[in-house]
Design an enzyme around this catalytic site. Structure first.
Site: not given
Ligand code: GLU
Length: 511
Positions: A262-263
């Site tokens: 994920s970011k």
């Protein structure tokens, strides 16, 4: 050119582009180029609440850095301009009306508070609320209200949304190039909002309308959009349009395989998840980027291409042209691909080895200039040639070979203890005298002169060279000594020997 192949990358400018998004853009680009098709960039910014300033520019610069170019986009223009959905706003109402008039959609007046209450109530009895075939019959919408009332409310400007009417008790059959046939029962779907009374379409409506108007032939996007596919297929059917072909790409997973990359993972796991550095406009927080970390764009692109796609051969190194030739959606796997930060460095090393010494020397020159160090390109080219095997990044040449540019300021204590003997100062002075007479100060002459001098004096090679390395480098590291001396030159070599003897002497007195 093949006018039938038209693909698009359709990011929402809600923040920096994650490497998964770059891979989606890359696969679209490779597919378009391979088939002589058209690559389109469309900015999907209908969700104004999630708009982040600078994100659109960031996405465009990131893709340009990767060498991913567009044939139609907000900056290039094209036959279907505008390519930013907020600039297309007036266009969507007619499509919402079309669905309303054909009975595929309906008005709903439930307020956000009412819906929130229903959600809470459902939660209390351990259920989830969905606006669907069952609940819509009891809620405030044009299916349950009489037409005059609906018209009156709209006329009075009461906020509404337009919802898609999911057909009851049927199955949606979908074909995905990567996943094959997927079948979903309509009772599992909810009546998604398509349009709002503020005149803005939601992602679903705008995405389908634009893919149709822009004559998109293949939708290649991330697996996270697979749950939206049944609705999208139903929308195409409701409009009576031919749907494009779909390919949903596998997820990028964390290095340990546990969940989606994920970011937020990026710097937390010790590697960037963004192509370029990103500074959050709200918090000022900086996230690192591949470009700023010293990666070559072609190495980065090569690495990304192989996360999900495989050529079916052992070949690992592909430039963009080779990727275009080799790429096919049929060779994209279904399973998620684990991101491997070490392999990413390996790719950069491979590209670094294949770059010319002159090109790397130029990058090194800029890097040194930032540190206030002036160096000749000719000298830098030699340094690069001596050190490139040992590094993954140009900036590591500095870490590995700082001594090429600066005389040592300190001398490794451990090495002194082990390698610096009582007779070392005298031996080094004699060596310096000898070196003074080596006229052609190139590696071969230096080596020959030292060899002869060792023989004449009966000194051991190891003892002499270790002490000499300490004086020239300050530590027990670096490439072949004659190479180092020839790069820094005779004068500097002699100065380091002289100063080093003194400095080590002082260091010993003080310790
Ligand atoms: N705007 C969507 C996104 O941000 C595009 C999804 C699609 O390609 O349909 O990913």
């Amino acid at each position: 050119m093949n006018p039938k192949i038209r693909v698009r990358f359709a990011p929402s400018p809600t923040g920096p582009l994650h490497i998964g998004g770059v891979r989606t853009a890359l696969y679209n680009f490779l597919f378009a180029r391979k088939h002589g098709g058209t690559m389109i960039l469309r900015i999907e910014d209908t969700d104004q609440g999630r708009f982040v300033p600078g994100a659109e520019e960031y996405i465009i610069s990131s893709l340009a850095w990767c060498g991913i170019h567009f044939d139609e986009s907000i900056s290039v223009g094209g036959p279907h301009a505008p390519y930013r959905q907020s600039d297309r706003k007036p266009l969507y109402k007619q499509y919402s009306d079309l669905l309303l008039n054909a009975g595929h959609a309906y008005y709903a007046f439930d307020t956000p508070e009412e819906l929130e209450m229903l959600r809470k109530e459902a939660e209390e009895s351990k259920q989830t609320f969905t606006y669907n075939a069952v609940t819509r019959k009891k809620l405030r919408n044009s299916l349950t209200m009489n037409p005059q009332e609906v018209e009156k409310m709209i006329g009075e400007g009461i906020p509404f949304v337009v919802r898609f009417l999911i057909p009851e008790n049927t199955e949606v059959v979908m074909e995905d190039i990567i996943r094959g046939k997927v079948v979903v029962k309509t009772e599992t779907l909810d009546d998604k909002v398509l349009y709002k009374s503020d005149g803005m379409p939601t992602y679903h409506l705008a995405n389908i309308v634009d893919d149709h108007l822009m004559e998109i032939s293949h939708v290649i996007r991330g697996e996270e959009w697979l749950p939206s596919l049944p609705l999208h297929i139903l929308l195409y059917q409701a409009f009576g349009w031919e749907a494009p072909q779909f390919a949903h790409l596998p997820l990028l997973l964390k290095p340990d395989g546990n969940g989606k990359l994920s970011k937020r993972d990026g710097d937390r796991l010790g590697f960037p998840v963004f192509p370029l550095q990103w500074v959050d406009p709200k918090t000022g927080e900086t996230s690192s980027g591949y470009r700023e970390s010293g990666y070559f764009p072609d190495a980065f692109v090569n690495m990304l291409a192989l996360l999900g796609w495989n050529p079916g051969t052992e070949q690992e190194l592909f430039n963009m042209e080779e990727l275009i030739t080799a790429f096919s959606l049929e060779r994209v796997g279904k399973a998620g691909s684990k991101f491997d930060p070490e392999k990413t460095k390996w790719f950069n090393h491979q590209y670094l080895l294949r770059k010319s010494d002159e090109e790397l020397a130029l990058s090194l020159k800029t890097l040194l200039a930032d540190k206030g160090i002036e160096a000749e390109l000719k000298q830098l080219t030699k340094v690069v040639a001596l050190l490139k095997d040992r590094v993954n990044f140009v900036h590591e040449i500095w870490n590995e070979g700082q001594f090429f540019f600066e005389a040592p300021l300190t001398y490794d204590e451990q090495v002194i203890k082990k390698r610096w003997k009582d007779d070392s100062p005298a031996i080094m002075q004699s060596l310096a005298l000898m070196l003074q007479d080596v006229h052609d100060f190139n590696p071969e002459s230096i080596d020959a002169a030292i060899k002869q001098w060792l023989e004449v004096n009966g000194f051991g090679m190891g003892a002499v060279m270790n002490a000499l390395r300490l004086l020239l480098v300050g530590a027990a590291k670096g490439p072949h000594l004659a190479d180092i001396m020839s790069v820094i030159g005779k004068e500097e070599s002699l100065r380091r020997i002289k100063n080093g003897i003194e400095a080590i002497n002082n260091q010993q007195i003080n310790s």
